[in-house]
Scaffold this motif. Structure first.
Motif, mmCIF file in Angstrom:
data_model
loop_
_atom_site.group_PDB
_atom_site.id
_atom_site.type_symbol
_atom_site.label_atom_id
_atom_site.label_comp_id
_atom_site.label_asym_id
_atom_site.label_seq_id
_atom_site.Cartn_x
_atom_site.Cartn_y
_atom_site.Cartn_z
ATOM 1 N N ARG A 168 0.836 -1.198 0.000
ATOM 2 C CA ARG A 168 0.000 0.000 0.000
ATOM 3 C C ARG A 168 0.872 1.249 0.000
ATOM 4 N N ASN A 169 0.458 2.256 -0.741
ATOM 5 C CA ASN A 169 1.235 3.493 -0.857
ATOM 6 C C ASN A 169 0.899 4.430 0.296
ATOM 7 N N THR A 170 1.633 4.283 1.379
ATOM 8 C CA THR A 170 1.451 5.142 2.550
ATOM 9 C C THR A 170 2.730 5.924 2.859
ATOM 10 N N ILE A 175 5.327 5.807 -5.546
ATOM 11 C CA ILE A 175 5.201 6.992 -4.686
ATOM 12 C C ILE A 175 5.126 8.262 -5.520
ATOM 13 N N SER A 176 5.991 8.365 -6.516
ATOM 14 C CA SER A 176 6.045 9.600 -7.306
ATOM 15 C C SER A 176 4.790 9.814 -8.150
ATOM 16 N N THR A 177 4.154 8.734 -8.568
ATOM 17 C CA THR A 177 2.946 8.861 -9.395
ATOM 18 C C THR A 177 1.659 8.847 -8.582
ATOM 19 N N GLY A 178 1.768 8.555 -7.283
ATOM 20 C CA GLY A 178 0.583 8.583 -6.429
ATOM 21 C C GLY A 178 -0.353 7.407 -6.596
ATOM 22 N N VAL A 179 0.146 6.291 -7.147
ATOM 23 C CA VAL A 179 -0.679 5.098 -7.311
ATOM 24 C C VAL A 179 -1.002 4.516 -5.937
ATOM 25 N N ARG A 180 -2.193 3.945 -5.790
ATOM 26 C CA ARG A 180 -2.631 3.476 -4.472
ATOM 27 C C ARG A 180 -1.794 2.321 -3.936
ATOM 28 N N GLU A 209 9.593 -9.335 3.487
ATOM 29 C CA GLU A 209 10.684 -8.578 4.095
ATOM 30 C C GLU A 209 10.791 -7.168 3.526
ATOM 31 N N LEU A 210 10.249 -6.964 2.322
ATOM 32 C CA LEU A 210 10.263 -5.634 1.701
ATOM 33 C C LEU A 210 9.000 -4.830 2.014
ATOM 34 N N GLY A 211 8.197 -5.337 2.950
ATOM 35 C CA GLY A 211 7.039 -4.583 3.419
ATOM 36 C C GLY A 211 5.729 -4.927 2.746
ATOM 37 N N PHE A 212 5.745 -5.858 1.801
ATOM 38 C CA PHE A 212 4.509 -6.250 1.134
ATOM 39 C C PHE A 212 3.665 -7.115 2.069
ATOM 40 N N THR A 213 2.363 -6.987 1.957
ATOM 41 C CA THR A 213 1.458 -7.801 2.765
ATOM 42 C C THR A 213 0.747 -8.808 1.870
ATOM 43 N N PRO A 214 0.456 -10.006 2.402
ATOM 44 C CA PRO A 214 -0.196 -11.031 1.586
ATOM 45 C C PRO A 214 -1.702 -10.795 1.486
#
Length: 355
Positions: A171-173, A316-321, A335-340
């Protein structure tokens, strides 16, 4: 609600009227384009069909369906036959509702305002239409990579619904790239930064040239196809994978699209070391094809992690969700922060298709 269902074989039949409009209005990912389906179908062992459902003459749903044989075949299917019987026309088969090059996404899409009841009606109509088209030799239909909501719509007596995997989503937070990196574990932050410094040294020394952009005109489709197909073969293709190698002619068209962003790594002599395609989308950027040369064959370590950094930065730069990175390997992506996010498979045997 559904008035009619049409089935088009991209190899021999025209694009269903209104499909391009539906594609654009619904903001579908590039792989749903009919011309790409045509190029894929001509080189596929299990060629796709496009099904559309209409209400009031307007398309309200579409499905990509692979026609699969029950035993191993050559890499590519024979040309479609209009008349007469052949061994292939007598062999059992099944249908897979799947978008083969969009990992973690279902092979069916709906227009805005189609509720669960209408979705159930559309899917049953699709199944009945497949039986009419493919005949009584149809063993059943398998829906791949559906989410929990669609799995519930597909559920019913005699239908087998199982969670089969997860898709990794970020998620783009984040305010920026450093914000993303700071949220990772200490060990992963350290290893990621080591990888990024290593790639940067290669770039600064001229050993590696990195380019990224949409509508790339500088990439030969044959070279890209060769690397991707080689990488896939080296990883090992599961017996359950019904996809065929993609062709150079496919990538000659695909990479030149404005909604496909291609990240490449070349060495100083111009040899392609690694490639990653991203499917642009306002809601979900998809980190799609990835391939690299092995170190033994002259490839470089650390390029995969560099590609994740660049994909996250682009999101992040394009603001995609959100950024979707498909399925395996789950451990690295976690480990790179992705959630299943759970994905389900739904198997529908022939006796209950359309019911």
């Amino acid at each position: 609600m559904t008035e009619s269902v049409e089935i088009a074989d991209p190899r021999t039949e025209s694009e269903p009227f209104g499909w391009t409009g539906f594609f654009r209005t619904q903001g579908l990912h590039a792989v749903w384009d009919y011309e790409l389906l045509r190029l894929e179908a001509w080189a596929a062992r299990n060629p796709p069909l496009l099904l559309v459902a209409r209400s009031g003459g307007e398309i309200i749903a579409g499905a990509c369906v692979l026609v699969c044989r029950l035993w191993p075949r050559s890499s590519y299917v024979l040309a479609p036959q209009r008349r007469g019987l052949s061994m292939s026309s007598l062999s059992p088969l099944w249908a897979e509702v799947a978008q083969p090059w969009l990992s973690g996404f279902p092979g069916v899409v709906f227009g805005e305002g189609v509720d669960d009841g209408a979705k159930a009606e559309v899917l049953r109509r699709f199944e009945r239409a497949l039986v009419r088209r493919l005949g009584m030799r149809t063993a059943g239909v398998l829906y791949r990579s559906v989410d929990a909501a669609l799995a519930a719509v597909l559920d019913g007596r005699g239908r087998l619904v199982r969670q089969v995997d997860t898709v990794s989503v970020l998620r783009n937070t984040f305010a920026d790239q450093d914000d993303w990196v700071s949220g990772l574990s200490k060990s992963r932050r350290a290893s990621l930064r080591r990888s990024l410094r290593a790639v940067q040294r290669h770039v600064e020394s001229g050993r590696v040239v990195v380019r990224s952009g949409s509508a790339r005109q500088d990439l030969p489709g044959g070279e890209v196809a060769a690397l991707l197909n080689r990488h896939r073969a080296e990883l090992g293709i599961p017996a359950s994978d019904t996809r065929s190698p993609l062709s150079g002619s496919y990538f000659d068209v695909f990479l030149r699209r404005s909604d496909v962003n291609t990240l490449t790594y070349h060495d100083s002599e111009g040899r392609l070391l690694a490639i990653n395609t991203w499917l642009e989308h306002p809601r979900c950027l998809v980190k799609q094809h990835w391939a690299s040369l092995s170190v033994a064959d002259g490839g470089l370590r650390d390029l995969l992690f560099d590609s994740y950094l660049r994909a996250v930065r682009h999101m992040i730069s394009t603001g995609v969700r959100e950024l979707s990175a498909g399925r395996r390997p789950h451990e690295i992506k976690h480990e790179l922060g992705f959630t299943p996010r759970p994905v389900y498979g739904v198997a529908v045997p022939r006796p209950v298709m359309g019911r």
